[in-house]
Design a protein around this motif. Structure first.
Motif, PDB file in Angstrom:
ATOM      1  N   TYR A 171      -3.634   2.500  -3.855  1.00 20.08           N
ATOM      2  CA  TYR A 171      -3.203   3.139  -2.619  1.00 20.08           C
ATOM      3  C   TYR A 171      -3.333   2.188  -1.426  1.00 20.08           C
ATOM      4  CZ  TYR A 171      -3.363   6.265   1.438  1.00 20.08           C
ATOM      5  OH  TYR A 171      -3.146   6.865   2.658  1.00 20.08           O
ATOM      6  N   TRP A 172      -4.359   1.331  -1.428  1.00 23.62           N
ATOM      7  CA  TRP A 172      -4.575   0.423  -0.303  1.00 23.62           C
ATOM      8  C   TRP A 172      -3.646  -0.787  -0.347  1.00 23.62           C
ATOM      9  CZ3 TRP A 172      -7.020   3.048   3.055  1.00 23.62           C
ATOM     10  CH2 TRP A 172      -8.071   3.899   2.720  1.00 23.62           C
ATOM     11  N   ASP A 173      -2.887  -0.968  -1.422  1.00 31.57           N
ATOM     12  CA  ASP A 173      -1.950  -2.093  -1.545  1.00 31.57           C
ATOM     13  C   ASP A 173      -0.581  -1.513  -1.911  1.00 31.57           C
ATOM     14  OD1 ASP A 173      -0.531  -4.401  -2.053  1.00 31.57           O
ATOM     15  OD2 ASP A 173      -2.131  -5.348  -3.224  1.00 31.57           O
ATOM     16  N   ARG A 174       0.191  -1.194  -0.891  1.00 33.96           N
ATOM     17  CA  ARG A 174       1.422  -0.437  -1.116  1.00 33.96           C
ATOM     18  C   ARG A 174       2.435  -1.208  -1.955  1.00 33.96           C
ATOM     19  NH1 ARG A 174       4.390   3.481   3.220  1.00 33.96           N
ATOM     20  NH2 ARG A 174       5.969   4.307   1.784  1.00 33.96           N
ATOM     21  N   SER A 175       2.594  -2.506  -1.712  1.00 36.86           N
ATOM     22  CA  SER A 175       3.580  -3.274  -2.477  1.00 36.86           C
ATOM     23  C   SER A 175       3.211  -3.307  -3.957  1.00 36.86           C
ATOM     24  CB  SER A 175       3.682  -4.693  -1.920  1.00 36.86           C
ATOM     25  OG  SER A 175       2.442  -5.360  -2.009  1.00 36.86           O
ATOM     26  N   ARG A 176       1.949  -3.477  -4.249  1.00 33.57           N
ATOM     27  CA  ARG A 176       1.508  -3.491  -5.648  1.00 33.57           C
ATOM     28  C   ARG A 176       1.691  -2.112  -6.272  1.00 33.57           C
ATOM     29  NH1 ARG A 176      -4.450  -5.637  -7.767  1.00 33.57           N
ATOM     30  NH2 ARG A 176      -4.111  -5.152  -9.986  1.00 33.57           N
ATOM     31  N   LEU A 177       1.469  -1.046  -5.510  1.00 39.56           N
ATOM     32  CA  LEU A 177       1.672   0.305  -6.016  1.00 39.56           C
ATOM     33  C   LEU A 177       3.126   0.540  -6.387  1.00 39.56           C
ATOM     34  CD1 LEU A 177       0.782   3.246  -6.519  1.00 39.56           C
ATOM     35  CD2 LEU A 177       1.121   3.669  -4.069  1.00 39.56           C
ATOM     36  N   GLU A 178       4.044   0.103  -5.543  1.00 42.76           N
ATOM     37  CA  GLU A 178       5.468   0.318  -5.840  1.00 42.76           C
ATOM     38  C   GLU A 178       5.889  -0.447  -7.088  1.00 42.76           C
ATOM     39  OE1 GLU A 178       7.315   2.509  -4.371  1.00 42.76           O
ATOM     40  OE2 GLU A 178       5.695   3.026  -2.983  1.00 42.76           O
ATOM     41  N   LEU A 179       5.384  -1.654  -7.271  1.00 43.86           N
ATOM     42  CA  LEU A 179       5.707  -2.413  -8.485  1.00 43.86           C
ATOM     43  C   LEU A 179       5.129  -1.724  -9.726  1.00 43.86           C
ATOM     44  CD1 LEU A 179       5.080  -6.062  -7.220  1.00 43.86           C
ATOM     45  CD2 LEU A 179       7.290  -4.981  -7.689  1.00 43.86           C
ATOM     46  N   ALA A 180       3.929  -1.185  -9.601  1.00 43.83           N
ATOM     47  CA  ALA A 180       3.315  -0.496 -10.733  1.00 43.83           C
ATOM     48  C   ALA A 180       4.109   0.762 -11.096  1.00 43.83           C
ATOM     49  CB  ALA A 180       1.873  -0.143 -10.396  1.00 43.83           C
ATOM     50  N   LYS A 181       4.593   1.490 -10.106  1.00 44.18           N
ATOM     51  CA  LYS A 181       5.392   2.688 -10.375  1.00 44.18           C
ATOM     52  C   LYS A 181       6.690   2.334 -11.093  1.00 44.18           C
ATOM     53  CE  LYS A 181       5.858   5.327  -6.753  1.00 44.18           C
ATOM     54  NZ  LYS A 181       5.983   5.687  -5.312  1.00 44.18           N
ATOM     55  N   ALA A 182       7.333   1.271 -10.660  1.00 51.35           N
ATOM     56  CA  ALA A 182       8.573   0.851 -11.324  1.00 51.35           C
ATOM     57  C   ALA A 182       8.304   0.409 -12.760  1.00 51.35           C
ATOM     58  CB  ALA A 182       9.235  -0.266 -10.527  1.00 51.35           C
ATOM     59  N   ALA A 183       7.211  -0.316 -12.969  1.00 50.87           N
ATOM     60  CA  ALA A 183       6.876  -0.770 -14.318  1.00 50.87           C
ATOM     61  C   ALA A 183       6.466   0.399 -15.207  1.00 50.87           C
ATOM     62  CB  ALA A 183       5.754  -1.796 -14.247  1.00 50.87           C
ATOM     63  N   PHE A 184       5.854   1.422 -14.640  1.00 50.74           N
ATOM     64  CA  PHE A 184       5.448   2.595 -15.421  1.00 50.74           C
ATOM     65  C   PHE A 184       6.668   3.264 -16.041  1.00 50.74           C
ATOM     66  CE2 PHE A 184       4.146   6.891 -16.274  1.00 50.74           C
ATOM     67  CZ  PHE A 184       2.803   6.805 -16.621  1.00 50.74           C
ATOM     68  N   GLN A 185       7.700   3.409 -15.264  1.00 52.16           N
ATOM     69  CA  GLN A 185       8.917   4.049 -15.788  1.00 52.16           C
ATOM     70  C   GLN A 185       9.611   3.140 -16.793  1.00 52.16           C
ATOM     71  OE1 GLN A 185      11.490   5.551 -12.752  1.00 52.16           O
ATOM     72  NE2 GLN A 185      12.947   6.468 -14.201  1.00 52.16           N
ATOM     73  N   ARG A 186       9.520   1.845 -16.629  1.00 51.73           N
ATOM     74  CA  ARG A 186      10.211   0.918 -17.513  1.00 51.73           C
ATOM     75  C   ARG A 186       9.502   0.744 -18.845  1.00 51.73           C
ATOM     76  NH1 ARG A 186       9.715  -3.441 -14.636  1.00 51.73           N
ATOM     77  NH2 ARG A 186      11.359  -2.759 -13.208  1.00 51.73           N
ATOM     78  N   TYR A 187       8.155   0.745 -18.825  1.00 49.08           N
ATOM     79  CA  TYR A 187       7.429   0.387 -20.040  1.00 49.08           C
ATOM     80  C   TYR A 187       6.657   1.549 -20.670  1.00 49.08           C
ATOM     81  CZ  TYR A 187       8.315  -4.382 -18.454  1.00 49.08           C
ATOM     82  OH  TYR A 187       8.924  -5.544 -18.048  1.00 49.08           O
ATOM     83  N   SER A 188       6.587   2.690 -20.049  1.00 52.54           N
ATOM     84  CA  SER A 188       5.838   3.800 -20.653  1.00 52.54           C
ATOM     85  C   SER A 188       6.565   4.273 -21.913  1.00 52.54           C
ATOM     86  CB  SER A 188       5.703   4.955 -19.662  1.00 52.54           C
ATOM     87  OG  SER A 188       6.974   5.511 -19.362  1.00 52.54           O
ATOM     88  N   PRO A 189       5.818   4.773 -22.905  1.00 54.44           N
ATOM     89  CA  PRO A 189       6.465   5.200 -24.150  1.00 54.44           C
ATOM     90  C   PRO A 189       7.546   6.261 -23.947  1.00 54.44           C
ATOM     91  CG  PRO A 189       4.082   5.087 -24.421  1.00 54.44           C
ATOM     92  CD  PRO A 189       4.356   4.904 -22.971  1.00 54.44           C
ATOM     93  N   SER A 190       7.319   7.155 -22.996  1.00 51.17           N
ATOM     94  CA  SER A 190       8.295   8.217 -22.769  1.00 51.17           C
ATOM     95  C   SER A 190       9.386   7.830 -21.777  1.00 51.17           C
ATOM     96  CB  SER A 190       7.587   9.477 -22.263  1.00 51.17           C
ATOM     97  OG  SER A 190       6.896   9.201 -21.052  1.00 51.17           O
ATOM     98  N   ARG A 191       9.249   6.653 -21.169  1.00 50.60           N
ATOM     99  CA  ARG A 191      10.196   6.164 -20.155  1.00 50.60           C
ATOM    100  C   ARG A 191      10.344   7.158 -19.004  1.00 50.60           C
ATOM    101  NH1 ARG A 191       9.405   2.445 -23.075  1.00 50.60           N
ATOM    102  NH2 ARG A 191      10.898   0.887 -23.815  1.00 50.60           N
ATOM    103  N   THR A 192       9.242   7.791 -18.647  1.00 53.61           N
ATOM    104  CA  THR A 192       9.253   8.732 -17.531  1.00 53.61           C
ATOM    105  C   THR A 192       8.591   8.096 -16.320  1.00 53.61           C
ATOM    106  OG1 THR A 192       7.153   9.674 -18.259  1.00 53.61           O
ATOM    107  CG2 THR A 192       9.172  10.726 -19.068  1.00 53.61           C
ATOM    108  N   ALA A 193       8.882   8.625 -15.147  1.00 51.10           N
ATOM    109  CA  ALA A 193       8.279   8.126 -13.915  1.00 51.10           C
ATOM    110  C   ALA A 193       6.838   8.604 -13.816  1.00 51.10           C
ATOM    111  CB  ALA A 193       9.078   8.606 -12.713  1.00 51.10           C
ATOM    112  N   LEU A 194       6.050   7.859 -13.062  1.00 52.62           N
ATOM    113  CA  LEU A 194       4.655   8.236 -12.859  1.00 52.62           C
ATOM    114  C   LEU A 194       4.563   9.593 -12.197  1.00 52.62           C
ATOM    115  CD1 LEU A 194       1.632   7.559 -12.907  1.00 52.62           C
ATOM    116  CD2 LEU A 194       1.972   6.312 -10.755  1.00 52.62           C
ATOM    117  N   ARG A 195       5.478   9.889 -11.285  1.00 58.66           N
ATOM    118  CA  ARG A 195       5.491  11.188 -10.616  1.00 58.66           C
ATOM    119  C   ARG A 195       5.656  12.312 -11.633  1.00 58.66           C
ATOM    120  NH1 ARG A 195       9.640  10.226  -8.134  1.00 58.66           N
ATOM    121  NH2 ARG A 195      11.138  11.260  -9.501  1.00 58.66           N
ATOM    122  N   SER A 196       6.570  12.129 -12.588  1.00 58.40           N
ATOM    123  CA  SER A 196       6.807  13.166 -13.591  1.00 58.40           C
ATOM    124  C   SER A 196       5.606  13.339 -14.508  1.00 58.40           C
ATOM    125  CB  SER A 196       8.051  12.810 -14.417  1.00 58.40           C
ATOM    126  OG  SER A 196       9.191  12.683 -13.598  1.00 58.40           O
TER     127      SER A 196
END
Length: 511
Positions: free
Chosen positions: A464-489
């Motif tokens: 949360y304290w590093d917004r740019s790193r958070l946005e990259l992590a969210k994009a990578a979560f959707q790309r590499y998670s087994p279900s290919r879902t967004a972190l929000r979902s």
């Protein structure tokens, strides 16, 4: 004055006592000639052992005065002071030494020179695999006052002064002569000078209203604490301070009394700021039956030298003793040596270059310490991993694959086990693809059975304290998670209630 001793005023009397009157220069009966040897120079201007004191030559530039009236001028025992580099009456000195006796006369000097420093100058030679320490004192270090009188070169002839001004060392980071990496936001009090205060009056009243009376309005707390106004750690610290001053209360204690469970854990992590929260995580990870290695790695690995120094200092302020002492009590000897390297804050700065020859040498050493022997040399591998920055670790991984046609990660998994394997892979994977690594760190506790909510909260708050790193992590979560879902979902599907709302707000998503 006693007449028999008058003629020896200001002189060496003969050994064995003064001769009888009228026999000046004759030795005393029964006196034996001492054995021949090097002349004796009394230290510090003192007389020889067994001899009465004599008058020291004056310190002024005037010649010594003559003997008293009536003194024989031709006595063979008359003391003739000699001038040596170390001062009058002292032994001759080799070049570069200074006298232990009387100082040389000073010309046009109101004060004597400074005492020579004790010990030897310079740093000890660096250990193999380490970079030499730097002379950088940090942007907030208090400058030392210059010495009032410049030091002199000892052993110089009297009256000759060699003035030397200390040379200012350039500010450097650890190794390679590069600038040090600045601390992360919230880890250095000097950062307050660049922070513009915000108006907290309305938010302070809203917080008190939400926690006053029966029940608690968690939605109001979430709205205030996750406001974009307080995304800077120092703005959050100002909000906490203003609340405490306005109502003469403790905001952290009010949250503890009015909230429960995961919402309480997340809000406390938020209002403490990144530095204090890191320390609280360490205390909880070490103050229990069994060490929480995940929490230990999250706080200490892949951090800049400035952050490591801030964390160890804050831990000592809160806990009252050294962090490394607590780690030693909770881990085995090998892991303790690993974290000793981490806490030494000798990692290459982020701007340190990648030198091809050095990378090749380290790759060879890594192969010899893992696949090249029976039983991995853990300390050699740990030394290379903990002293390399992100770019250097990425270069090591690529060079190892080119040279030995094997993944460095596969080698670590094959040669190591347990906590050491996890720690080395943590450093390697963070360097090779940090966004994907962060996404994996969020996914693992969220989908684990049972779910590890505290670990998930700690990792979300740190991002949360590093917004740019958070946005990259969210994009990578959707790309590499087994279900290919967004972190929000994933948060919506697995969490609920105020806990869900707070986590969505911390990743800057709306419900």
């Amino acid at each position: 004055m006693n007449p028999p001793n008058q003629q020896y005023y200001g002189q060496y009397p003969p050994p064995g006592g003064p001769p009888p009157p009228g026999q000046a220069g004759q030795p005393h009966p029964g006196y034996q000639q001492p054995p021949q040897g090097p002349p004796y120079y009394p230290p510090g201007g003192s007389p020889a052992p067994g001899q009465p004191p004599y008058q020291q030559p004056p310190y002024s530039n005037y010649p010594p005065q003559g003997p008293p009236q009536g003194q024989p001028q031709g006595s063979q025992y008359q003391y003739q002071p000699q001038q040596y580099p170390g001062g009058p009456g002292g032994p001759p000195q080799a070049p570069g030494q200074y006298s232990q006796g009387q100082p040389a006369p000073y010309q046009n000097q109101p004060y004597p020179p400074q005492q020579p420093p004790q010990g030897q100058y310079g740093q000890p030679p660096a250990q193999y695999g380490q970079y030499p320490p730097n002379a950088y004192q940090g942007p907030n270090a208090t400058p030392q006052a210059p010495a009032p009188y410049p030091p002199q070169q000892y052993g110089a002839p009297p009256g000759t002064q060699q003035w030397s001004q200390p040379q200012q060392q350039p500010m450097q980071g650890y190794g390679y002569g590069v600038p040090p990496t600045p601390p992360s936001p919230g880890y250095d009090q000097a950062q307050k000078a660049y922070y513009a205060p915000v108006d907290t009056a309305a938010d302070v009243e809203a917080l008190r209203k939400a926690m006053k009376g029966m029940g608690c309005d968690e939605a109001a707390l979430i709205r205030v604490f996750t406001s974009i106004k307080y995304e800077n750690p120092w703005a959050m610290a100002q909000l906490v301070t203003d609340y405490n001053k306005r109502f003469i209360r403790d905001l952290a204690k009010d949250i503890e009394s009015e909230t429960r469970g995961d919402v309480e854990t997340a809000l406390l992590a938020l209002i403490r700021g990144p530095l204090e929260h890191d320390v609280r995580v360490l205390i909880k990870a070490l103050d229990r039956a069994g060490t929480d290695e995940d929490a230990l790695m999250d706080v200490l690995l892949c951090r800049t030298n400035a952050d490591i120094r801030a964390i160890t200092a804050e831990y000592k302020r809160i806990k009252g003793h050294e962090l490394l002492v607590d780690i030693k009590d909770d881990v085995d000897d090998t892991l303790f040596r690993f974290y000793s390297m981490v806490l030494s804050a000798t990692r290459a700065e982020n701007s340190a270059p990648v030198i091809a020859a050095e990378i090749d040498q380290k790759v060879t050493e890594l192969q010899r310490a893992t696949e090249g022997i029976i039983g991995a040399n853990t300390i050699s591998v740990a030394q290379i991993f903990t002293s390399s920055n992100t770019a250097q670790m990425q270069a090591l991984s690529e060079a190892y694959m080119r040279k030995y046609h094997r993944s460095l990660g596969d080698v670590i998994e094959k040669e190591f086990r347990g906590d050491m394997e996890d720690a080395l892979l943590y450093i390697l994977e963070s360097a090779t693809d940090r966004a994907r690594f962060d996404a994996k760190r969020l996914e693992k506790p969220l989908y684990k059975t049972p779910r590890k909510d505290r670990l998930f909260i700690d990792r979300v708050v740190s991002l949360y304290w590093d917004r740019s790193r958070l946005e990259l992590a969210k994009a990578a979560f959707q790309r590499y998670s087994p279900s290919r879902t967004a972190l929000r979902s994933s948060i919506r599907g697995l969490l609920s209630g105020d806990y869900e709302d707070l986590m969505l707000a911390l990743i800057r998503e709306r419900k």
